[in-house]
Design an enzyme around this catalytic site. Sequence first.
Site: not given
Length: 736
Positions: A263-265, A267
Amino acid sequence: MLYKLFTAFIMLCVWNVSAQKSLPVYLDDSKPVDQRIEDALSKMTLEEKIAMVHAQSKFSSPGVPRLGIPENWMTDGPHGIRPEVKWDEWQQAEWTNDSCIAFPALTALSATWNKKMSLLYGKSLGEEARYRNKNVILGPGINIYRSPLNGRNFEYMGEDPFLAGQMVVPYIEGVQSNGVAACVKHFALNNQETNRHGVNVIVDDRALYEIYLPAFKAAVQKGNVWAVMGSYNKYKGLQGCHNNFLLQDILRKEWSFDGAVVADWGGVHNTKESIYNGLDMEFGTWTDGLTWGASNAYDNYYLAKPYLDLIKSGEVGTKELDEKIRNILRLIFRTNMDRNRPWGSFGTPEHAAAARSIAEEGIVLLKNKGALLPLDIKKYKKIAVIGENAIKMMTVGGGSSSLKAKYEISPLQGLQKRIGSEAEIIYARGYVGDASGNYNGVVSGQNLTENRSVQELKNEALKIAKEADVVLFVGGLNKSDFQDSEGNDRKELELPYGQNELINALAKVNSNLIYINISGNAVAMPWEKEVPAIVQGWFLGSESGTALAAVLLGDVNPSGKLTFTFPVTLKDNAAHAFNSFPGGDEVTYKESIFVGYRWHEKEKIKPLFPFGYGLSYTSFQYSDIKADKTIINQDDTISFSVKVKNTGKRDGAEIVQLYITDVKSSLPRPVKELKGFDKVSLKAGEEKTVTFTIEKDALSFFNDKEHQWVAEPGEFQALIGASSADIRAKINFRLK
C-alpha cells in the site's frame, strides 16, 4: 595423531550431514522457493501472520523472530536512498552516515532514451539500498504524464507508454540484481496530486490498456518486478490499494504477478476490501505519507487487530491471509534471505560517476540559434549567470523523494569549476523563489534569505547582463509546494516568481541569452522567439552542475530528447482542452487514448517542443530505409532498417525513433505511435545501420468490447525519424 585427526574429520562430516537433515525446509536454499514458503507458512501462528501484513514502524514490517525470518525494510525513493527517520516519527534520525548520492530525477533518466543508462541507474541505486540494509526501494514511478500541472511528473518517465515500459525494465533488473526489490508505483491512474486520496478516475478501457497500463505490464512480465505499490486514487469507486479490478483481475490473473502488493502510505481505508481485493502489506495508515501521522497506531491498522478479530470471530477465514503471507515470504526469500546477494556500496565515486553520466545524457538542447552553444570561452570572456536555480539545492524537497545528498554541485559551481580563470563569471540572483532550506527535517544548509526588493534584484541582473558577453539564465521550477512536488499540483503553466518578465528584460539588453530550464515539467515560454538558446536541465542530482557545465561548454555533446510534449499554452494539452484536470471528487479522462503527442497530432496543434525532440552540436542524415518484407502474417515479425550518418564535425549520439501508423482502422487510432527506438553513437563522418524488428503487438489496439488486443489486417506504415514531428523516412507494409 593421524587416527585422532581422521576421527575428528569423520565426526565433523557426520555432524554436517545431521545438521543438513535437521535444517528446516524454509531455511534450506537448495529447495524450491515454493516448498520453502509452504514450510514456513505451516510453522507460523495466526498472530505472526497478522503481524507480517502491516507495518511496525514508518518504513518497516515485522518478520518472524521465532523462526529467524527477517523484517522488511522499505526506503524511498526512486532517485536516491532516503535518510533514516525515527521509528515512529517523520523527523530525521540524524544519523551521520546516511548521506547518499542523489541521482537525476526519472524525467532526466527517461530523456536519455538509453536502456544501458537505465540499467546503470538501477544497479547503482540498488547497491546503495543494499548497503543500507533496505530490501525494497519504493520506486520507480511510471505513471503517465497526462498534464504538465501534475506536481509529481518529475518522478515519472513521460507521456508514452512504450518508452516508459522500455526504460523501466532495465531499471528494475539493475535494482534487483542486488537482492533488493524494486516496487513500481503507483498502480494505477495516479496522474494528479490534487485530491489524490479521494478522486475517482473514470477512464475507458482502451485508454486504460493502451496508455496507462503498458509500463506496469512491462515491469511485471518483462522486468519480473518483485513488488508493486497501489495508488491513492479510486478506480471504479474503489481505492487503488484495495481494488480488485486492478490488483486481482489485471495484476494477478491477466499478468500472473507473483510478488507483493504494497500500500502507498495512508492508502488503506477498509479492512474487508484489503482482505479480499489483493493487498498484501499495509503501510502508513493515518498519515499523509509525508509529515503527520497517528503515533503508535500499528496494532490498529486495518490489517492488524481488526483483521485478527474478524478471523477469531469466524466472520472471515484465513485463506486470503495465507496468500498474503506467501507473497510476502516470496519477497523475503528473494531479498533478505538470499545468502548469495551482493553486499552493496554507498556514496562511492563510481555511483557519482554514474549519476553524472546519466545527467549528461539526459540534458536536452531545445534551441540553438546561431550556434550560440557550446560556449566559446575564448570568445566570451565575461559570462553573466543569473537566476536562483543557479545556486539553489534541488535534492532537498519535492515530497517523499527528498534526499540528504552527500553533496550537490550547483549549476554556478559547476561552471566556476569548469571555466576556472579562462573567463570571468559574475552572478546575480535576479529573483527570489523559495528561500527555505528545510524540508521534512532535511536541512540544505543554504541561507537564501534575501532582503533586497524585486526591483533591486532585477536592476542588478540587468546591469551585469549589459556588461557581459553572454548571459546564462538558470531558472524554471523548484521542489516547493505547488511546483515540482508531491502533495499538490502546479497552479499554472507559466514560470513562477516573475521570471517571464525578467527574461524579456534580459533579452532586450543582451541578445546572447541562454535559458536553462531546471524542472521536471513543461513550462510556457512566451519569450521563446527572443531567446536564441534553450536547454532543458531537469533535476540532475549530486552532479547537476558538473553535467550542465560539460554540455554548455561542449565537453559533452547533448543527446537527450524530450519524453513529453511542451505545449504552447495549457489549453493545447488534451486534459485541459476538455477541462478534465484535476476534476473534483471524480475526474473523467475525456481525451481517452489521445494523450500527449497523440492529441497534438490528432488535432493538428503545433507544440512548443514535440515529443522525442532534442538537438545536437552535430547533424545527422537518414537514408536508405528498407523493410525485409512487404506483407506479413499474424505470426510474423518484420524488420526495418535505416542508415544514419553523422554529417557534422563532432562525435555525437542520435536517438532514432520508429513510429507505426495504422492506415485504416475500425476504431479511432492515433496518427502514429512510438514502437521502437535506438540510441546510436556516431563519430564525425561515421554511418551506421539501425534496425528495428516488431511483431503484431506493435500493430495492435485494445478492443474494449471483446476485451482483447486486436491487430486488424490491412495497410500500415513505418515511420522513422528524429522526433515525433521530424519524420525522415517512411515505408508501407501490409498485415494479412
